[in-house]
Structures are given as C-alpha cells and as structure tokens.
Design an enzyme around this catalytic site. Sequence first.
Site, PDB file in Angstrom:
ATOM      1  N   HIS A 178       0.835  -1.203   0.000  1.00  0.00           N
ATOM      2  CA  HIS A 178       0.000   0.000   0.000  1.00  0.00           C
ATOM      3  C   HIS A 178       0.877   1.263   0.000  1.00  0.00           C
ATOM      4  CE1 HIS A 178      -3.628   2.356   1.331  1.00  0.00           C
ATOM      5  NE2 HIS A 178      -2.655   3.163   1.710  1.00  0.00           N
ATOM      6  N   GLU A 179       1.772   1.336   0.978  1.00  0.00           N
ATOM      7  CA  GLU A 179       2.609   2.532   1.076  1.00  0.00           C
ATOM      8  C   GLU A 179       3.541   2.635  -0.126  1.00  0.00           C
ATOM      9  OE1 GLU A 179       1.790   4.781   3.065  1.00  0.00           O
ATOM     10  OE2 GLU A 179       0.471   3.569   4.310  1.00  0.00           O
ATOM     11  N   HIS A 191       3.661   6.622  -6.785  1.00  0.00           N
ATOM     12  CA  HIS A 191       2.891   7.759  -7.304  1.00  0.00           C
ATOM     13  C   HIS A 191       3.775   9.014  -7.303  1.00  0.00           C
ATOM     14  CE1 HIS A 191      -1.384   9.776  -7.141  1.00  0.00           C
ATOM     15  NE2 HIS A 191      -0.829   9.872  -8.327  1.00  0.00           N
ATOM     16  N   HIS A 224       1.834   4.504  -2.840  1.00  0.00           N
ATOM     17  CA  HIS A 224       1.920   5.964  -2.661  1.00  0.00           C
ATOM     18  C   HIS A 224       3.300   6.462  -3.108  1.00  0.00           C
ATOM     19  CE1 HIS A 224      -1.842   6.650  -0.655  1.00  0.00           C
ATOM     20  NE2 HIS A 224      -1.554   5.937   0.409  1.00  0.00           N
TER      21      HIS A 224
HETATM   22 ZN   LIG Z   1      -2.838   5.250   1.952  1.00  0.00          ZN
END
Ligand SMILES: [Zn+2]
Length: 701
Positions: free
Chosen positions: A485-486, A492, A489
């Site tokens: 998940h991290e 991104h 990010h």
């Molecule tokens: Zn998040």
Amino acid sequence: MSFLAPDFTPAWSRFTADRVEPDIIAALADAQARFDAIATQNPANLTYASVLGAFDEAAATLDRAWTRVQHLDTVCNAPALRIAHNAMLPKVTDFYTRIYLHEGLWKVIQAYATTPNARALAGARRRFLEETLADFRDSGAELPPADKKELERLNTEISANTQKFSENVLDATNAWELVVTEEGRLIGLPESARAAARQSFQQKNPDLTAQPGWRFTLHAPSYLPLMKYAQDDALRRQVWQAAANIGRVAPHDNTVLIPKILELRHAKARLLGRAQFADLVLHRRMAKSGAGALTFIEKLHDQLVPAFLREQRDLEEFKGTRSGPPPGPLEPWETLFWSEQLRQAKLDFDEELLRPYLPIEGVLCGLFKLVETIFDVRLVARPTVYFEPGSGEVAPAGTVEVWHPEVKFYELHDKDGRHLGSFYADWHPRESKRGGAWMNYFETGGPRPHGKFVPHLGIIAGNLTAPVAGQQALLTHDEVCTIFHEFGHLLHHLLGEVEVKSLNGVRVTWDFVELPSQIMENWVWERAGLDFVARHHETGAPLPEEIFKKMRATRSFLAATGMMRMAAFSKMDLDAHLHADELTKRQPLPDLEVWLRTRLASYLPRYHTEPPSFAPRFTHVFSEPVGYAAGYYSYKWAEVLDADAFTRFQKEGLLNPATGGDFRRKVLARGNSAPPEQLFRDFMGRDPDPSADLARCGLLS
Ligand SMILES: [Zn+2]
C-alpha cells in the site's frame, strides 16, 4: 548543516533541535522575499515563468526545511525537538495560510489570468492556473480585511488543537504498559508475539532479564496479537480497556478538543461561504460535497446490512456453541478473539502459518522485482551510515546518512538508466516514532526546462513486526499488504512526470490518492504476486497451494463486518462535520458519545458492554488541520476505483508490462495535472463501476 541545505540526501545527525528556530526563521524570510518579488514585478510583463512558475518554486526551501523538521519530530520524537517544532509550528502554519491572503500576489495572479498568455495555456499549466485561483479563493483571498484576520486566527487555533490531539494519542499510547509474569496467562498467543513481548520486557528491564516477564503495549504489533489470540479473557479485557481509554483520560483527554476542533473548522467554512466544513473540503474532490460523500457511504451501508447482520449472528452463535450459553452479543474485547477462532474453525486457517514465508527481506526483494516487472523500472539499494546527533561526522563517499541504524535507502531508475528518484525505508516501531505506516516526500523532481529530469526523494515508514533475537522479522500477510500500500503511494510520487511540482504525485484529491496505493494490495492476494514475495525463510520454498487457497478464502470472511467498520468511521467523520452547529452550539450540548452512538446504531456491531466511541483516538480526522477530516470515506471510494482498475490487470495479465505501463503513464505519472475523473477514464475507457468493490469480496448478491 542547516535545515535549508539543498543537499539531496542531508546529514541528519547535524539537524539538532537548537537549529530549528534560526533555520526556519531564515527559511520563512527567504520564502517571503520570493513571494514579494512575484507580487511587485512589472505588471506589463507578466509571463507563466514570472508568475506561476515562480509561485511553484517560491516556498521550495521552506518546504524542504520544514518537512525535515516535521519528519524528525515523527521518527525521532524527543522533548527538545518537540519543543522546537511546536514553537515554530504556528509561525509556519500562519505563513502558509498568509500566502493565499497576500493581496499583491493575488492581484498579480488575477491580472496574469486575464492575459492572452494565460488564456493560451494548456495541459498541466492550464490546470495549475485553475487550481491556484481556486486555492486562493478557498483560502479567503476575496474576503474583506477583517474577515481575513479572523481566518488567520482560526487556522492557527485549528493547527494548535489538532497538534495537541495528536500528541495526546501518542503520549497516552506510550504511557501504558503491561508486564505479565505468569506464562500461563499467555496461552493461545503465537510464538512470535511471545518472543516480542519477552524481548520488550528484557530491553526495558536489563537487570531482570533472567526473571519471567512479558511486556505488552498499545502499539499495534503488541496489541493486536494479544486481542486476537490470548485465551485469557481478563487479560484481553484489561488491554482493551487501556486502548479504549486512549484520548479520554486526563492528562491526555481529547474529548474536550473534539467539539473545539469541529467548531473552529465550521467557523472557517462559514467565513468562506460554505454551509459546512465538509463542503469546503470536498467541493473540488470527486465526491463534490459532504452530502455527495454521505450518500455514497449510506448506499454502501444499505447494501451491506444483510450480510453484516448475518456475519454478526454467525459469530455470536459460534461463540455460544464454543463457550456455552447464553448466546447473545459479544463483549468488545471478545470480537477479535472469536473472529479468529471462527476463522480457524471455518477456514481451518491460521494466518501465523504465513509468517515463515514472509521474511521482511524476501518480501521487499519480491516487491521490488514485481514493481520492476510491471512498471519497467530498476531498484537498487545504497549503503547507509548512521551517526549520533551532533557527532559532527561526515558520511563517506557513496554512502547515504540516515536518522536511525535500521533505516535503508534505495534508488529507482528507469530501464534506460534515468534516475527517477530515491527513498528511505524505516520499517520497525520505536517509542520515539509515531504509529501506523505512511509515505512522505522530501524533494519533488520531474521534468525541468531544457529536457532535464530532476529525481524525486521520498520516504516509506511503518511499524512492522520487529526482528527478534538477531533473526529477520517474519511478517503477517496484513503487514505485507501495508508495505505494498505505502509503496503504491511512493511510486505515485517517484514516477511523477509533471513539470509543475505542486501538481506532482500524491498531491491529488484525497478521494483519488488511495487508488495507486490500494491497487498494489491486490497483488498480495494473487498467486502471481505472492510468488514474488512469499518464500520460506529457511527452505526458500514457495507458499504451498493449500495455504494459499485457504488464505484466499479469508478475503470474503467477515468481509461485510470489515467494510461496515470503514463505513462507520466514514459516517462518524461526515456526521460530526455536517452537524457541527448541533454539536457545539445547542444548549445543553449533546453528549458526543450518545449522539454518535444513536446515529451510528445500524453501522456498529451490538455488544454486551457498550464500548466508548473511537472519536478521541481518531487521529486520521482530528490530528491535522484537514488530513482525512470529512474525507475518511475516501478509503471506500478509492476501493471502488482500485477494485475496478485492477480488473484490467486481471483481464490483460497480472504481470503485463503493457497494462502496467498504461497505468504508469495515464495515472501515476500525471499527478493532479488533470481532473481525477479524467485520469480514471483515460486508463479504463469509462467511469468507475460502483459495484466493483463488493464484487471483489463476493458480497454482490
Ligand atoms: Zn494510503
């Protein structure tokens, strides 16, 4: 070294608490001078570079310095640093707010917006102009002088109160510990949790290492296994009670701060011409308004109710058959335990079975290979060094200095060798570090004039299971999901190709920002993805098919309960912000506990003992001026987006670099350079399908 130093990777040990004040004051002066220069330029010669380009760069040094201060406060919290940070916080917040109240600047930007040069802007530059005008308006640029003063006061107050909320949660969490001295009380607890509790006791009591003792805290890696596995009901009750008290007991009482924060936020929204704080926050997001977000959550709730009630009944009946009558509502400290028991009985699956296959080194190595395959990039580790703060030592050439010996450093390159960005990774808990997992950025690079590309710099951090007795940490599946998940990010940010810094990477609307992170978690549930990360830490064997199949089945296990929990948090957040008047002005003031319980009745499981509200430790919503306030629904919103977008990978190949390349180019690379609706449409060729999320969990009837 000054906090302002332009070094890509700074010497963290030189950043001592005494430097914070002089450096931040210098950074504020530097930024002020740059903004003033934009405002006082010759109005006859306004260009993109002299107005918006300069505006995008003006606070770069201040951003860099302040991010470093905040970062250290987050990962190496110490009294002197906290004092220095808090002393500067109001000045910095005030400064960032005043940028948008700078009359000269506003006049120049408005004047520029009417020029033929501005009207001819396209792409990211056009978007930047529109976003900047909206930022100024939302920040009060059009208000009369007296209202501007009031807005400044409100912002400073909001910032101070939310910071206090955050500190209360951290301090209350750290203030509590439980030492168990009878091993018999640990029955049910997995070996990994026992070993961690034992190590924690020995570290805290170096003189008593031979004595029996297991230390538990309210940090997730200690708290969760205990609540899930410990058979000792009284033990679970004691720990649950301590967790439930976080933020509601003096001297760490947040219950008084919540109405205050709501009132201040509401007053700010009214001043800016919005009916509710939620509308102020959401009018430029995908949901568009507080009512829009609430409708989304209420629809989700309605769809979930039958499955939610069925799951609750199953759990209560199961407990009844196991522990004897009377059947009926569970106690709040029983939920995790009986859910786990039911899962083991129904699915015959103990998720601890996965740990040996998920050693942290193997997981990271596998994640990197997976990312390299899908997004056509290369990841390389760089050697790191750590020095005591203030030691004055210099990192040898080729090494990168870090703030703690456990921190790692990596570089991300394009296949053709272009250095896209770098990042720090700080994975395990420390008392001086805040809880949870997160990603942040120190430098925003991207394409620059004359075809140059400047690399990005980010950080990824977590509070994962710590290594025990010299062995590498063995993770849970959930923790691996968190890493993915991290990392989403982080990608991104690092894969951003936007020339405007303020529009790069994660600086998108909050209800879009979780798409790149949540989509990554899908691979941890697929054989093709797991084969990259899951290898037995001793034998190197892949995850047996039988364990994999059982693990897959867990995805729909109590899925409606999990989703309803997220819906309840979202509704709590939206309701509180949509009824601020009622909660802060009506006489007598409604009791927040009772008020929330009534509104959330059909969202919460029924319990024998009524648990107190989660609100006093709801850091997402109350520990930052905005943060996830009126925006918690975005997790579910983004789940629709990620479940839907992932179906393209399922159709075209989970490791298909063409699909990955498309996602990279059309979503990750573009940040906020176009409206999020458009980015999604560009990738999927259509609007999001609202049922994608329920379909993924087998909840679509
Ligand atoms: Zn998040």
